[in-house]
Design a protein around this motif. Structure first.
Motif, PDB file in Angstrom:
ATOM      1  N   VAL A  31      13.032  77.388  42.974  1.00 24.50           N
ATOM      2  CA  VAL A  31      14.420  76.958  43.236  1.00 24.50           C
ATOM      3  C   VAL A  31      14.656  76.859  44.742  1.00 24.50           C
ATOM      4  CG1 VAL A  31      16.855  77.552  42.941  1.00 24.50           C
ATOM      5  CG2 VAL A  31      15.229  77.983  41.090  1.00 24.50           C
ATOM      6  N   LEU A  60      12.624  73.731  46.160  1.00 24.75           N
ATOM      7  CA  LEU A  60      13.162  72.430  45.757  1.00 24.75           C
ATOM      8  C   LEU A  60      14.644  72.291  46.074  1.00 24.75           C
ATOM      9  CD1 LEU A  60      11.399  72.055  42.263  1.00 24.75           C
ATOM     10  CD2 LEU A  60      10.679  71.108  44.474  1.00 24.75           C
ATOM     11  N   ALA A  61      15.310  73.433  46.348  1.00 20.66           N
ATOM     12  CA  ALA A  61      16.753  73.440  46.614  1.00 20.66           C
ATOM     13  C   ALA A  61      17.524  72.734  45.509  1.00 20.66           C
ATOM     14  CB  ALA A  61      17.056  72.800  47.970  1.00 20.66           C
ATOM     15  N   THR A  62      17.177  73.067  44.268  1.00 16.47           N
ATOM     16  CA  THR A  62      17.810  72.421  43.122  1.00 16.47           C
ATOM     17  C   THR A  62      17.833  73.399  41.956  1.00 16.47           C
ATOM     18  OG1 THR A  62      17.723  70.483  41.674  1.00 16.47           O
ATOM     19  CG2 THR A  62      15.623  71.490  42.255  1.00 16.47           C
ATOM     20  N   PRO A  63      18.757  73.255  40.999  1.00 18.23           N
ATOM     21  CA  PRO A  63      18.758  74.111  39.810  1.00 18.23           C
ATOM     22  C   PRO A  63      17.459  73.927  39.008  1.00 18.23           C
ATOM     23  CG  PRO A  63      20.861  72.991  40.037  1.00 18.23           C
ATOM     24  CD  PRO A  63      19.938  72.365  41.039  1.00 18.23           C
ATOM     25  N   LEU A  64      17.178  74.921  38.184  1.00 22.09           N
ATOM     26  CA  LEU A  64      15.945  74.877  37.395  1.00 22.09           C
ATOM     27  C   LEU A  64      16.203  75.457  36.010  1.00 22.09           C
ATOM     28  CD1 LEU A  64      12.840  74.405  37.281  1.00 22.09           C
ATOM     29  CD2 LEU A  64      12.575  76.774  38.115  1.00 22.09           C
ATOM     30  N   VAL A  75      20.476  78.563  39.544  1.00 22.48           N
ATOM     31  CA  VAL A  75      21.039  77.654  40.549  1.00 22.48           C
ATOM     32  C   VAL A  75      20.912  78.317  41.916  1.00 22.48           C
ATOM     33  CG1 VAL A  75      22.680  76.495  39.023  1.00 22.48           C
ATOM     34  CG2 VAL A  75      23.346  78.618  40.188  1.00 22.48           C
ATOM     35  N   TYR A 122      24.375  79.443  48.428  1.00 24.24           N
ATOM     36  CA  TYR A 122      24.376  79.113  49.856  1.00 24.24           C
ATOM     37  C   TYR A 122      25.436  79.935  50.593  1.00 24.24           C
ATOM     38  CZ  TYR A 122      21.512  75.148  48.499  1.00 24.24           C
ATOM     39  OH  TYR A 122      20.502  74.370  47.989  1.00 24.24           O
ATOM     40  N   GLU A 160      20.655  70.894  29.285  1.00 29.54           N
ATOM     41  CA  GLU A 160      21.102  70.659  30.666  1.00 29.54           C
ATOM     42  C   GLU A 160      22.566  71.024  30.865  1.00 29.54           C
ATOM     43  OE1 GLU A 160      19.385  69.719  33.349  1.00 29.54           O
ATOM     44  OE2 GLU A 160      17.514  69.787  32.196  1.00 29.54           O
ATOM     45  N   GLU A 213      25.341  73.134  34.071  1.00 28.84           N
ATOM     46  CA  GLU A 213      26.680  72.845  34.586  1.00 28.84           C
ATOM     47  C   GLU A 213      27.503  74.121  34.664  1.00 28.84           C
ATOM     48  OE1 GLU A 213      29.315  70.386  36.415  1.00 28.84           O
ATOM     49  OE2 GLU A 213      27.269  69.931  35.768  1.00 28.84           O
ATOM     50  N   ARG A 217      26.264  76.051  37.599  1.00 27.31           N
ATOM     51  CA  ARG A 217      26.730  75.497  38.886  1.00 27.31           C
ATOM     52  C   ARG A 217      28.117  76.016  39.221  1.00 27.31           C
ATOM     53  NH1 ARG A 217      24.427  70.585  36.809  1.00 27.31           N
ATOM     54  NH2 ARG A 217      22.511  70.021  37.926  1.00 27.31           N
TER      55      ARG A 217
END
Length: 405
Positions: A85, A88-92, A120, A123, A145, A149, A152
């Motif tokens: 995570v 890639l700086a993205t959810p997994l 997620v 930051y 998926e 959400e 997030r």
């Protein structure tokens, strides 16, 4: 705090990153968020972790799986899905790691037996990557998926709370620093006003007492005179430092106005300065009515500083002219000396602390507070100071003092 003793293989304990762990721990909402994550996903382990390229540290955990992870524990970062995570700086989302072509050889299922994982990134308010909020389980799952959400939104909530916590901590640090600085200033003022002035007063009193003896030769009297002069200069410097510290703490200088005659104050101060500067000629001109309401000690301080400044930045046999002139609504006090004029670029900042009008002078030069104090005292009386400096006319400081004080 003693390092925790993890019950699960591969879990390490360290004392690093305590502040980040503590910041998350202080956020009450995190506990609620972790409960929501486990209920929403059906996964039994929920974690907020601080993740860096070098380390993985548990900040908050809800463990219903018996994994043995506690706040402050660490894992080797390369063995975690959280590192993916971060990279890639993205959810997994992973439902069955050992059967997923992407992760079947990953250390997480092999070392920890983790099969399902959803996360997620989190930051800081600066945009810097902080870590990961995740839920995981040793059992495979069937998450969609849509689950991401929910993550997030909850991740945004934790990120916002972290931002507020860091902002509050920053404010607390600034307030503590300001408080410490204020205490230091007060201690300094106490040292200067008491611990330094008392021995100086004792020196002055002893020297003055010896000066009254009739059996002293000229050499002894000159030595005592130098002692008195030095202690007087030190006392003036201490007074300036006390006033400077007082103003820098945001307080106005205290003045105690009463009806006085500026001509009399001027003559008295000139006589005193003349005694400490026997090689200089101080001329006094008094005109008009010079009565008004001022603090006589503060006005004497103004004139002493101006005269000391004039003596320092001019050389014998040049005369120093002191004038007091009564006008309709004010009395103007001025001090003029010949010598190198003040550079034009210094005039706008001349009354700032630690500023001198020229690099010339003697070893008796002060630290540069005299004119600052002159300006502050004058302003405390509702007046203002102006300066004119040319090669032809010399340097003149004019103090405008309203009669009302």
């Amino acid at each position: 705090m003693n390092p925790p003793t993890p019950s699960h293989p591969g879990v390490l304990s360290v004392k690093g990153l305590e502040s980040d762990v503590e910041a998350i721990r202080r956020i009450d909402a995190v506990k609620t968020v972790l409960r929501v994550l486990t209920k929403t996903t059906g996964l039994r382990l929920a974690v907020v972790a601080r993740v860096t390229p070098e380390s993985w540290t548990c900040c908050a955990v809800l463990d219903q799986m018996g994994f043995g992870l506690r706040s402050g524990d660490t894992l080797a970062v390369t063995t975690t899905f959280c590192n993916t995570v971060r990279t890639l700086a993205t959810p997994l989302l992973v439902n069955h790691a050992s059967q997923d072509p992407r992760f079947k050889d990953h250390p997480a299922p092999k070392i920890y037996g983790i099969e399902s994982y959803v996360a997620v990134p989190l930051y800081r308010r600066s945009g810097e990557f902080f870590g990961v909020m995740c839920a995981l389980d040793a059992k495979p799952a069937d998450l969609t998926e849509d689950t991401l959400e929910v993550f997030r939104h909850l991740g945004d909530l934790v990120g916002h709370q972290l931002e507020q916590e860091e902002a509050m901590n920053e404010r607390d640090t600034q307030l503590l620093s300001a408080h410490e600085a204020s205490l230091l200033r007060e201690q300094l003022m106490g040292i200067v006003s008491h611990d330094l002035r008392n021995p100086l007063n004792a020196i002055s009193l002893a020297a003055a007492t010896l000066m009254r003896r009739s059996d002293l030769d000229d050499r002894a009297r000159r030595g005592l005179r130098r002692i008195l002069d030095s202690s007087d200069r030190a006392n003036r410097l201490i007074l300036d430092l006390l006033d400077f510290t007082h103003v820098r703490t945001g307080k106005a200088l205290t003045v105690k106005p009463k009806t006085v005659d500026l001509h009399e104050i001027t003559q008295q101060v000139v006589d005193e300065v003349q005694l400490t500067s026997p090689g200089r000629t101080l001329d006094v001109v008094c005109e008009g009515n010079a009565r008004g309401r001022w603090d006589p000690d503060r006005i004497a301080q103004v004139l002493t500083n101006l005269l000391t400044n004039a003596v320092q930045y001019s050389v014998a046999p040049a005369r120093i002219l002191v004038e007091t002139r009564g006008e309709a609504g004010e009395v103007v006090l001025s001090v003029t000396n010949a010598g190198t004029p003040i550079p034009p670029e210094l005039l706008p900042v001349l009354f700032e602390p630690m500023t001198r009008g020229t690099t010339e002078g003697t070893e008796r030069r002060s630290v540069g507070l005299g004119l600052f104090i002159v300006n502050q005292i004058t302003r405390a009386h509702g007046g203002h100071v102006e300066v004119v400096s040319t090669v032809e006319a010399g340097t003149t400081f004019r103090v405008h003092l309203p009669r009302g004080g």
